[in-house]
Structure formats: C-alpha cells, structure tokens
Design a protein around this motif. Structure first.
Motif, PDB file in Angstrom:
ATOM      1  N   UNK A   1     179.897  44.828  59.136  1.00 14.30           N
ATOM      2  CA  UNK A   1     181.467  44.682  59.235  1.00 14.30           C
ATOM      3  C   UNK A   1     181.952  46.273  59.413  1.00 14.30           C
ATOM      4  N   UNK A   2     181.170  47.222  59.256  1.00 19.61           N
ATOM      5  CA  UNK A   2     181.609  48.343  59.600  1.00 19.61           C
ATOM      6  C   UNK A   2     182.835  48.775  58.743  1.00 19.61           C
ATOM      7  N   UNK A   3     182.597  48.367  57.216  1.00 17.29           N
ATOM      8  CA  UNK A   3     183.651  48.662  56.337  1.00 17.29           C
ATOM      9  C   UNK A   3     183.019  49.352  55.142  1.00 17.29           C
ATOM     10  N   UNK A   4     183.861  50.074  54.234  1.00 16.52           N
ATOM     11  CA  UNK A   4     183.338  50.724  53.038  1.00 16.52           C
ATOM     12  C   UNK A   4     182.761  49.614  52.392  1.00 16.52           C
ATOM     13  N   UNK A   5     181.548  49.770  51.497  1.00 17.05           N
ATOM     14  CA  UNK A   5     181.069  49.003  50.710  1.00 17.05           C
ATOM     15  C   UNK A   5     181.957  48.727  49.786  1.00 17.05           C
ATOM     16  N   UNK A   6     182.590  49.359  49.049  1.00 15.87           N
ATOM     17  CA  UNK A   6     183.745  49.197  48.045  1.00 15.87           C
ATOM     18  C   UNK A   6     184.493  47.947  48.482  1.00 15.87           C
ATOM     19  N   UNK A   7     185.236  47.920  49.773  1.00 17.78           N
ATOM     20  CA  UNK A   7     185.979  47.031  50.441  1.00 17.78           C
ATOM     21  C   UNK A   7     185.204  45.529  50.209  1.00 17.78           C
ATOM     22  N   UNK A   8     184.065  45.430  50.586  1.00 13.42           N
ATOM     23  CA  UNK A   8     183.219  44.486  50.396  1.00 13.42           C
ATOM     24  C   UNK A   8     183.001  43.903  49.190  1.00 13.42           C
TER      25      UNK A   8
ATOM     26  N   UNK B   1     172.906  45.318  36.105  1.00 14.31           N
ATOM     27  CA  UNK B   1     174.170  45.537  35.620  1.00 14.31           C
ATOM     28  C   UNK B   1     174.092  47.059  36.127  1.00 14.31           C
ATOM     29  N   UNK B   2     173.214  47.769  36.035  1.00 11.17           N
ATOM     30  CA  UNK B   2     173.174  49.251  36.349  1.00 11.17           C
ATOM     31  C   UNK B   2     173.435  49.375  37.818  1.00 11.17           C
ATOM     32  N   UNK B   3     173.075  48.494  38.546  1.00 16.30           N
ATOM     33  CA  UNK B   3     173.316  48.289  40.018  1.00 16.30           C
ATOM     34  C   UNK B   3     174.957  48.035  40.555  1.00 16.30           C
ATOM     35  N   UNK B   4     175.673  47.576  39.199  1.00 19.81           N
ATOM     36  CA  UNK B   4     176.998  47.035  39.823  1.00 19.81           C
ATOM     37  C   UNK B   4     177.308  45.870  39.478  1.00 19.81           C
ATOM     38  N   UNK B   5     176.279  44.913  39.291  1.00 26.85           N
ATOM     39  CA  UNK B   5     176.678  43.463  39.183  1.00 26.85           C
ATOM     40  C   UNK B   5     177.046  43.215  37.797  1.00 26.85           C
ATOM     41  N   UNK B   6     178.341  42.518  37.886  1.00 25.34           N
ATOM     42  CA  UNK B   6     179.058  42.308  36.586  1.00 25.34           C
ATOM     43  C   UNK B   6     179.175  40.986  36.026  1.00 25.34           C
ATOM     44  N   UNK B   7     178.637  40.092  36.902  1.00 23.51           N
ATOM     45  CA  UNK B   7     178.704  38.416  36.651  1.00 23.51           C
ATOM     46  C   UNK B   7     177.770  37.792  37.374  1.00 23.51           C
ATOM     47  N   UNK B   8     177.207  36.766  36.488  1.00 21.80           N
ATOM     48  CA  UNK B   8     175.863  35.912  37.265  1.00 21.80           C
ATOM     49  C   UNK B   8     176.552  34.568  37.291  1.00 21.80           C
TER      50      UNK B   8
ATOM     51  N   UNK C   1     171.253  42.435  44.739  1.00 19.66           N
ATOM     52  CA  UNK C   1     172.764  42.107  45.487  1.00 19.66           C
ATOM     53  C   UNK C   1     173.353  43.343  45.804  1.00 19.66           C
ATOM     54  N   UNK C   2     173.196  44.422  45.075  1.00 21.30           N
ATOM     55  CA  UNK C   2     173.846  45.424  45.534  1.00 21.30           C
ATOM     56  C   UNK C   2     173.453  46.270  46.954  1.00 21.30           C
ATOM     57  N   UNK C   3     172.287  46.159  47.248  1.00 26.72           N
ATOM     58  CA  UNK C   3     171.776  46.503  48.669  1.00 26.72           C
ATOM     59  C   UNK C   3     172.294  45.420  49.734  1.00 26.72           C
ATOM     60  N   UNK C   4     172.415  44.055  49.354  1.00 23.08           N
ATOM     61  CA  UNK C   4     172.824  43.052  50.018  1.00 23.08           C
ATOM     62  C   UNK C   4     174.355  43.401  50.731  1.00 23.08           C
ATOM     63  N   UNK C   5     175.203  43.638  49.516  1.00 21.09           N
ATOM     64  CA  UNK C   5     176.266  44.205  49.871  1.00 21.09           C
ATOM     65  C   UNK C   5     176.386  45.343  50.682  1.00 21.09           C
ATOM     66  N   UNK C   6     175.787  46.260  50.545  1.00 25.42           N
ATOM     67  CA  UNK C   6     175.519  47.421  51.469  1.00 25.42           C
ATOM     68  C   UNK C   6     175.301  47.058  53.061  1.00 25.42           C
ATOM     69  N   UNK C   7     174.332  45.832  53.210  1.00 26.54           N
ATOM     70  CA  UNK C   7     174.032  45.494  54.526  1.00 26.54           C
ATOM     71  C   UNK C   7     175.203  44.630  54.951  1.00 26.54           C
ATOM     72  N   UNK C   8     175.999  43.862  54.358  1.00 32.04           N
ATOM     73  CA  UNK C   8     177.385  43.149  54.596  1.00 32.04           C
ATOM     74  C   UNK C   8     178.125  44.228  55.131  1.00 32.04           C
ATOM     75  N   UNK C   9     178.605  45.224  54.466  1.00 29.74           N
ATOM     76  CA  UNK C   9     179.347  46.342  55.000  1.00 29.74           C
ATOM     77  C   UNK C   9     178.969  46.842  56.017  1.00 29.74           C
ATOM     78  N   UNK C  10     177.736  47.213  56.513  1.00 27.24           N
ATOM     79  CA  UNK C  10     177.461  47.931  57.453  1.00 27.24           C
ATOM     80  C   UNK C  10     177.411  46.711  58.676  1.00 27.24           C
TER      81      UNK C  10
END
Length: 258
Positions: free
Chosen positions: A231-238, A26-33, A220-229
């Motif tokens: 795709x070359x888009x901001x992680x907030x968009x992912x 949750x602290x890393x931004x995961x709001x649902x499981x 999951x937060x770092x997985x989202x960062x990797x996906x953003x990288x």
C-alpha cells in the motif's frame, strides 16, 4: 497493537512450545489473538487456553470441513458456549467448495444453523469462504447477522464490496506475501484500509518466507510489513488501522484488550 484475528493457538502443532511462541509474538508486537474453535470436541481445550492466557479471545463454531462427524448435540453445546459474555464471535463457520467431502449440500444446513445462533445471540461471525464466497454471502444475507470477518478472503472486488456493505471486514494473511498471489495482493493494496484485518491462520497458511513450515504467531508482524509495502504506507498506519477494524467488527475485543 497488532491483533491476529484468526489463529488456531489451540492446535496440537503448538503443543510442544506454545508459551514460547506466544511470548515471541508479543515481543513482535502482537497484542491480541482471536482463536476460533473448529469442532465441539475442542471447546474445552479452547476454554483452558483462553482462561490461562491473557489477551486470547475465544470464538466457537463448527468448521465446514468437519461437519460429517458433527452431531445435533454439538449445536446444543455451541449454544451454551455462545451465551458466555466473553465470546467475541461465532466461528469458524462457513462453506468450503474446494473439497468434495463433505459436499456443499451437506455443509449448508450446519452453516445455516450456526448463523441462526449468531443472530439469536447477536454475535458477529468468522466466515470460512474458500471457493464458496457467493454461496456464503447469500446464506449470510438470508440469516441477517450483524457482520464479522471473512477469513482468508479470496473473492472478487465486487464480492468484497458486498461483504463490506454487510458489516464485514476481510482477513488477509500469509497468502499476500507470495508474489504469485496477484489477485489477493491487488485487493490488499486497493481496498480501503478500513476494510482489512490481519491474520495468520497459524499453524496453517505459512507466509512466503516460511513456505512448507509451521506458521508461527510472530509472523503477523512481517505480514503487516508486507501489507504496508503493497500500500506504500508506514507500517504503523497499517497496525493502527487493522487494530481499529478488528475492534469494530468484533466489539467484545474492547473489553478483553482494554
């Protein structure tokens, strides 16, 4: 928020420190499981976890790797659970062509029976598709279910497009963090962003930085960062897009998560 669309929070591997790991996520931004059951024997434990833990969504299913020990009564138990209004999907169900026992021939009747229940209760499905994407697609076409998520997608672009056309999103997790996972990374980079949902499959499928270790919900937060990288888009968009996609294919998440 980040939504982990496939995590086995009820697994024994999390018993020693489950609350702390959930709070770290949750602290890393995961709001649902989304927690998919794998055997009927685990249904009660999943109920207890979801009842006690905010924003844990339950799915019920009989995993293909365990159907050799399943009984006809398990399908009756499954049908009873699927009648509940707080169930988001039927899963984890599907086919596994990587293992030899149970065989695909033994797995298929259980998969088809659960697809029939998904149609009966008008629920999406969470699909296990390892080394069996085409066989899963054909079974789903025959059943006519409403879509859902192809977990840990590992097929071709053509198969991806077929599943997208059938109302599915494709789950990507720790595998895309490995440089050697070229096909999965290419798919994650090139597919429309509205095709993708995020998952950990924790405690399994650890990402590259946790190779050989227990996979944790906060990854999951770092997985989202990797996906953003990729795709070359901001992680907030992912994060925004994958949350939207999860809510679209699993619409009861909207009631649970608000």
């Amino acid at each position: 928020m980040l939504i982990d669309t496939h995590i086995h929070l009820d697994a024994d591997e999390f018993a020693p420190d489950r609350p702390a790991l959930i709070e770290a996520a949750r602290a890393a931004g995961v709001g649902g499981f989304v927690v998919p059951a794998v055997t009927a024997a685990g249904f009660d434990a999943l109920d207890a976890l979801a009842d006690a833990t905010p924003n844990v969504a339950r799915a019920y299913g009989l995993h293909p790797l365990y159907v050799d020990s399943a009984q006809a009564a398990d399908l009756e138990q499954l049908a009873q659970r699927l009648a509940r209004p707080d169930v988001v999907a039927v899963g984890e169900i599907g086919l596994d062509g990587f293992i030899n026992t149970p065989t695909l021939e033994a797995q298929l009747p259980w998969f088809e029976a659960q697809l029939a229940l998904a149609r009966r209760f008008d629920l999406p499905v969470i699909l296990h598709v390892r080394h069996a994407v085409e066989a899963v697609i054909q079974a789903v076409k025959r059943a006519g279910v409403r879509g859902g998520i192809a977990h840990a997608f590992n097929g071709s672009r053509q198969q991806a497009d077929t599943l997208l056309g059938m109302g599915f999103a494709l789950g990507f997790g720790g595998t895309l963090t490995y440089p050697g996972s070229r096909r999965i990374r290419a798919l994650a980079a090139d597919l429309p962003l509205d095709a993708i949902v995020l998952e950990t499959d924790a405690p399994d499928m650890p990402p590259e930085w946790a190779r050989g270790q227990r996979n944790l919900p906060a990854n999951l937060a770092r997985i989202a960062d990797t996906l953003a990288g990729l795709r070359d888009v901001p992680v907030a968009e992912v994060i925004a897009a994958t949350e939207h996609n999860a809510r679209r294919v699993l619409p009861r998440l909207n009631t649970l998560l608000g």
